[in-house]
Design an enzyme around this catalytic site. Sequence first.
Site, PDB file in Angstrom:
ATOM      1  N   THR A 167      -4.327  56.316 123.292  1.00  0.00           N
ATOM      2  CA  THR A 167      -4.575  54.945 123.760  1.00  0.00           C
ATOM      3  C   THR A 167      -5.517  55.037 124.948  1.00  0.00           C
ATOM      4  OG1 THR A 167      -2.759  54.996 125.302  1.00  0.00           O
ATOM      5  CG2 THR A 167      -2.267  54.172 123.118  1.00  0.00           C
ATOM      6  N   GLU A 200      -0.373  52.150 118.923  1.00  0.00           N
ATOM      7  CA  GLU A 200       0.999  52.606 118.719  1.00  0.00           C
ATOM      8  C   GLU A 200       1.627  52.061 117.443  1.00  0.00           C
ATOM      9  OE1 GLU A 200      -0.315  51.612 121.545  1.00  0.00           O
ATOM     10  OE2 GLU A 200       0.610  52.551 123.289  1.00  0.00           O
ATOM     11  N   LYS A 229      -0.851  33.988 137.080  1.00  0.00           N
ATOM     12  CA  LYS A 229       0.387  33.360 137.552  1.00  0.00           C
ATOM     13  C   LYS A 229       0.035  32.338 138.619  1.00  0.00           C
ATOM     14  CE  LYS A 229       2.572  37.607 136.326  1.00  0.00           C
ATOM     15  NZ  LYS A 229       1.406  38.518 136.211  1.00  0.00           N
ATOM     16  N   TRP A 267       2.479  30.186 134.017  1.00  0.00           N
ATOM     17  CA  TRP A 267       1.491  31.127 133.504  1.00  0.00           C
ATOM     18  C   TRP A 267       0.317  30.403 132.848  1.00  0.00           C
ATOM     19  CZ3 TRP A 267       4.521  35.631 130.707  1.00  0.00           C
ATOM     20  CH2 TRP A 267       5.253  36.325 131.679  1.00  0.00           C
TER      21      TRP A 267
END
Length: 540
Positions: free
Chosen positions: A185, A330, A438, A443
């Site tokens: 990754t 993943e 935030k 959010w």
Amino acid sequence: MLGLMQDWPLLIHRVIDYAALQHPNRSVVSRSVEGPVHRTTYAHIRKRSLQLAQRLRRDGIGIGDRVATLAWNTARHLESWYGITGVGAIYHTLNPRLFEDQLIYIANHAADRLMFLDLTFVALAEKIADRLPTIERYVILTDAAHMPQTKLKNAIAYEDYIAEADGDFKWVEVDENTAAGMCYTSGTTGHPKGVVYSHRSNILHAMAAAMPDYLSLASRDVVMPVVPLFHANSWSLAFSAPMTGAALVMPGPKLDGASIFSLIEEEGVTMSAAVPTVWLGLLQYLESSGEKLTRLKRVTIGGSACPRAVTEAFETKYGVTVSHAWGMTEMSPLGSFCTPKPETAALTGSALYDLKQKQGFAPFTVDMKITDDNGKILPWDGTTFGRLKVRGPAVSKAYFGLHENILDEEGYFDTGDVATIDENGYMNITDRAKDVIKSGGEWISSIELENLAVGHPDVAEAAVIGIPHPKWDERPLLLIVLKPDRSPTKQDILAFMQGKIAKWWMPDEVVFIPEIPHTATGKISKKTIRDQFKEFRFEG
Ligand code: ADP
């Protein structure tokens, strides 16, 4: 009592065996690194990968050994995956867009024994070879005629290498859980981490991905994986295309709009897959050249959120169906696709494009849940958002060489994404947990603001980051790259966005910049942008 069915382990060689038997003449066309378009078939690829496996064995490569590939999408690269896994070894894709230090770290961490590389990357390999002590030989994916002068250790042209074997070889039979592939990754924090695929996980993932609601592949298809083999397994296409008998068109090193367009038209590509930046490039080419897509039927777009304007342009201007996909390295990597279910099939117009903004529903083999920070499961109501967690036979349970537990008590892996899931199972990524803005305890989705801004006709690309704010904690800053010869004002951009999002989501400032930095997998690099704008503060 056990079932009385045959023991037929899910090994990767079975995919190319099948393709060579049932679809022997199906073409695999590559834009070669040397230049010309090269044509081969699944039957030839199988024969040559057997030669490669045999030749690798002679170099002492076998079960569990890592063989690095640093290469574009071509038939030779594909063939090398089948040869490497066919001798029980592990293909380890290196992303050439990574920084040299990261490549060195990754190749050393994996202890790669050989490296297969394109001509394009010989100079890069020469530069770092001194720091790659585990590599015993460099195989350059070319023929004798194009072989450069090089000091790389035991360098040989791929064609000469495999010519030293006759292909009279039996695939090495391993347990289906044996490691087959590795991909690191990109590691936005800390070192890159090694994801290890097994034969079984690759096959189950490819079978699930090929189904009609997902990649929907068939032997009548001509599939062009623009997504590189080095980007998370090319979204299964190296396996799912031969497994279904679909022909392949490999775009090699040229991924600009004009090059992609000419391959699509000349080779009759019916289906393709890539990240949004590639499609933005193609659409811009179509807009400026006035060309039309006559052969392409479907595109899968994922890796980062697909802007609504891209989906609408493909579908309404060019008659190409878009399926928005989400996943991660993943997860092998595919986790969801946005295609119609009976519950949503009747949607049209803007309701349809609202749906297509979502990342869609998971195939069989992917379990999904959203939870709060304490692990409590949240409802599938389309508005409650939480941490997106997944499990399945093609989802990582650990990273190579690291012993930390990465699963919760139910065996789910935390994706690091924040999402909602609606009543029909459609998941919608709000943001990466670390990119969400935030503001005043609530959010704001940076993705949604970017998608909206890109819908403005003068905007080529947009990125949004949160900037510290004394009162609200963070507020959104919108960065814009304009299309050539356009000059809207900040107010024009904001006026375009007004009314399409909640008032308090409106960016506090718009800055025009010449270029947006991208990661090695073609995503907007929020980390780099945050660094570039770390001193930025809103006025007043
Ligand atoms: P890298 O960060 O190395 O490119 P991945 O390809 O594994 O690694 O990145 C996976 C992440 O990309 C996901 O966790 C998600 O944040 C993002 N992503 C992938 N597809 C989409 C999508 N369709 N919409 C929004 N985000 C996406």
